[in-house]
Design a protein around this motif. Structure first.
Motif, mmCIF file in Angstrom:
data_model
loop_
_atom_site.group_PDB
_atom_site.id
_atom_site.type_symbol
_atom_site.label_atom_id
_atom_site.label_comp_id
_atom_site.label_asym_id
_atom_site.label_seq_id
_atom_site.Cartn_x
_atom_site.Cartn_y
_atom_site.Cartn_z
ATOM 1 N N ALA A 189 36.451 -40.566 10.900
ATOM 2 C CA ALA A 189 36.111 -40.899 12.285
ATOM 3 C C ALA A 189 36.189 -42.397 12.543
ATOM 4 N N VAL A 190 36.889 -43.123 11.709
ATOM 5 C CA VAL A 190 37.159 -44.555 11.846
ATOM 6 C C VAL A 190 35.889 -45.353 12.216
ATOM 7 N N ASN A 191 34.766 -44.935 11.632
ATOM 8 C CA ASN A 191 33.472 -45.606 11.834
ATOM 9 C C ASN A 191 33.101 -45.764 13.306
ATOM 10 N N SER A 192 33.366 -44.709 14.078
ATOM 11 C CA SER A 192 32.938 -44.706 15.467
ATOM 12 C C SER A 192 32.162 -43.420 15.749
ATOM 13 N N THR A 193 32.033 -43.065 17.001
ATOM 14 C CA THR A 193 31.105 -41.996 17.379
ATOM 15 C C THR A 193 31.574 -40.600 16.983
ATOM 16 N N GLY A 194 32.839 -40.450 16.641
ATOM 17 C CA GLY A 194 33.275 -39.182 16.078
ATOM 18 C C GLY A 194 32.565 -38.885 14.775
ATOM 19 N N GLY A 195 32.079 -39.937 14.092
ATOM 20 C CA GLY A 195 31.320 -39.758 12.854
ATOM 21 C C GLY A 195 29.973 -39.100 13.075
ATOM 22 N N ILE A 196 29.511 -39.112 14.325
ATOM 23 C CA ILE A 196 28.303 -38.371 14.696
ATOM 24 C C ILE A 196 28.681 -36.984 15.189
ATOM 25 N N ALA A 197 29.583 -36.933 16.155
ATOM 26 C CA ALA A 197 29.857 -35.688 16.880
ATOM 27 C C ALA A 197 30.586 -34.633 16.053
ATOM 28 N N ILE A 198 31.637 -35.025 15.335
ATOM 29 C CA ILE A 198 32.446 -34.027 14.630
ATOM 30 C C ILE A 198 31.661 -33.367 13.487
ATOM 31 N N PRO A 199 30.962 -34.113 12.619
ATOM 32 C CA PRO A 199 30.147 -33.443 11.587
ATOM 33 C C PRO A 199 29.061 -32.537 12.170
ATOM 34 N N LEU A 200 28.438 -32.942 13.286
ATOM 35 C CA LEU A 200 27.438 -32.078 13.928
ATOM 36 C C LEU A 200 28.071 -30.760 14.382
ATOM 37 N N LEU A 201 29.256 -30.849 14.965
ATOM 38 C CA LEU A 201 29.967 -29.643 15.393
ATOM 39 C C LEU A 201 30.296 -28.754 14.197
ATOM 40 N N LEU A 202 30.819 -29.347 13.137
ATOM 41 C CA LEU A 202 31.198 -28.568 11.954
ATOM 42 C C LEU A 202 29.983 -27.888 11.326
ATOM 43 N N GLU A 203 28.866 -28.594 11.297
ATOM 44 C CA GLU A 203 27.639 -28.005 10.758
ATOM 45 C C GLU A 203 27.244 -26.760 11.554
ATOM 46 N N ARG A 204 27.316 -26.846 12.868
ATOM 47 C CA ARG A 204 26.963 -25.711 13.724
ATOM 48 C C ARG A 204 27.939 -24.549 13.551
ATOM 49 N N LEU A 205 29.154 -24.851 13.099
ATOM 50 C CA LEU A 205 30.167 -23.818 12.882
ATOM 51 C C LEU A 205 30.146 -23.272 11.451
ATOM 52 N N GLY A 206 29.239 -23.773 10.625
ATOM 53 C CA GLY A 206 29.169 -23.310 9.248
ATOM 54 C C GLY A 206 30.275 -23.848 8.369
ATOM 55 N N VAL A 207 30.797 -25.015 8.723
ATOM 56 C CA VAL A 207 31.886 -25.644 7.973
ATOM 57 C C VAL A 207 31.325 -26.807 7.168
ATOM 58 N N GLU A 208 31.700 -26.900 5.890
ATOM 59 C CA GLU A 208 31.283 -28.022 5.060
ATOM 60 C C GLU A 208 32.100 -29.254 5.433
ATOM 61 N N ALA A 209 31.418 -30.333 5.798
ATOM 62 C CA ALA A 209 32.099 -31.561 6.193
ATOM 63 C C ALA A 209 31.979 -32.617 5.098
#
Length: 462
Positions: A189-209
């Motif tokens: 996530a190039v040390n920006s806000t995708g580093g917050i949002a994308i892992p949170l989404l993956l966690e909710r989807l049951g995906v190991e990030a």
């Protein structure tokens, strides 16, 4: 560096002199012009604007300038603080706001920042409204509020969760199927806000990030544009982690690129192709991308019985064409997914969820999925011309030369051949023609680009 004022917002480098860079003075000026435009749209007692930013170093400074300018105009601010472009776009209508501002320079390096401006629908301003904001700024036609009428700032830290809830509630996002697959995914996530949002989404989807460069500190570890040459760390981590694939996003999380299980780029152009393939398999319909995007989207759309439309370059233009054709999905070849069931804006979170749903349904490796699509290769070049040369006349001459082929002139000149195409676009700020080509092989794409460049030189007398 010249301050860039365009349909997509106000963009410039931090520091320097007023009028030449995005200085605090320029930031306040354009925020005030936007606030004036907001108040000109509707007469009402209270106005509200949503403000969010990516994690770049200058973000907090620029955000404070923008928010305090707006409250100085009597406009209330909903402060999302660290956010993403699509998150702000979703928040505007949910907050019944009059507009929104995202403080991000997208894929530009850390010294850049920008004000991206939204209307009350949470969509980017069209050309007419963007020009009006610029005119207001140029005329210094801004008026500020009396002390008793100042606006207020209300913080809201809930919108990452609200955004993710909205994605998970989409009809064709198959949360259970994704969770059952036990995917493992590497995220850059190039040390920006995708580093917050994308892992949170993956966690909710049951995906190991597996996270790399996910600390939202604005210190970009590599060029933030999610292209193959910038993503060597992601490639290595996907392979060493034995992950199913990799995800890369830009700093404001509206562009999305995938890497297969072998550490090979899926192809940024094919992000939209794959997501569209999935949606069209569930709900046949029409698609849209811009003129410089891959022909593979047309192929996939027609395979599903739909109609493909090419728009002028620019997200606003893609959205307008999508609305006009009632497209079920669209976007841009730079990895931008626009899915109307969510909202009319590029959204990497939506793209990730749709891509995972596709993989869960087909139960194939990412490399196999990529191999199932038509392969096209692009070349992107440019030719510098003397400022005295009439660039428009050159484009007219090239259009005439290829009049027997399928031609589009809604944005420069695009020439569609049987198995390849070329798109010629002039720069709005320099004497440059950009040449984009696509063909069944990289060699053919490069040869076509060089051929067109030679022809332009002849027409220009070079």
């Amino acid at each position: 560096m010249t301050l860039i004022k365009s349909i997509s917002g106000i963009r410039g480098t931090i520091g320097g002199t007023v009028g030449d860079n995005l200085t605090p003075i320029d930031t306040v000026k354009f925020a005030a012009a936007y606030g004036t435009w907001i108040k000109s749209q509707r007469t009402k007692e209270n106005y509200r604007v949503v403000v969010g930013r990516d994690a770049r170093i200058s973000g907090a400074m620029v955000q404070n300038l923008v928010m305090n300018t707006l409250i100085g105009m009597g406009i209330d601010v909903i402060d999302l603080d660290l956010s993403t472009t699509p998150t702000v776009e979703i928040a505007v209508p949910l907050e019944h706001a009059d507009g929104g501002i995202i403080l991000t320079a997208s894929h530009n390096p850390k010294q850049w920042n920008a004000l991206k401006l939204l209307d009350h629908n949470g969509e980017f301003l069209n050309a007419e409204h963007s020009q009006r904001v610029l005119d207001i700024a140029a005329a210094d036609a801004m008026e500020f509020a009396d002390v008793d009428d100042l606006g207020t700032i209300t913080e809201n830290q809930a919108y990452f969760d609200i955004h993710i809830d909205e994605v998970l509630d989409l009809e064709f996002v198959n949360v259970k199927a994704i969770s059952d697959c036990n995917f493992k995914v590497v995220v850059d996530a190039v040390n920006s806000t995708g580093g917050i949002a994308i892992p949170l989404l993956l966690e909710r989807l049951g995906v190991e990030a597996v996270k790399i460069h996910c600390e939202p500190n604005g210190q970009f570890p590599h060029n933030p544009e999610p292209l193959k040459q910038h993503l060597t760390d992601l490639s290595e981590k996907v392979v060493s982690s034995h992950a199913d694939f990799g995800i890369a996003v830009d700093p404001d999380v509206d562009r999305l690129a995938f890497m297969d299980e072998k550490g090979v780029m899926f192809g940024e152009e094919y992000t939209l192709v794959a997501c569209a393939d999935y949606i069209l398999s569930q709900r046949p319909g029409n698609t849209v991308s811009n003129l410089s995007s891959t022909r593979a989207l047309r192929d996939v759309t027609e395979k599903h019985g739909g109609t493909y439309t090419a728009s002028a370059v620019g997200e606003v233009n893609v959205v307008n064409a999508m609305k006009a054709t009632n497209a079920v999905i669209g976007g841009e070849g730079n990895g931008g997914i626009i899915y109307p069931e969510s909202h009319y804006g590029r959204d990497a979170l939506v793209g990730v969820a749709l891509f995972l749903s596709l993989l869960a349904e087909r139960k194939i490796a990412v490399s196999e999925l990529r191999a199932s699509y038509p392969s096209y290769f692009m070349s992107k070049k440019k030719i510098d011309l003397n400022p005295s040369i009439d660039v428009d006349a050159i484009l007219v001459a090239m259009e005439a030369k290829y009049a027997h082929e399928q031609i589009s002139t809604i944005d420069g000149v695009k020439i569609d051949f049987a198995s390849e195409w070329v798109h010629l676009r002039k720069s709005n700020t320099e004497a440059i023609i950009r040449i984009y080509t696509e063909a069944p092989s990289q060699e053919k794409a490069d040869v076509l680009a060089d051929k067109i460049i030679d022809e332009i030189k002849k027409v220009a007398g070079l």
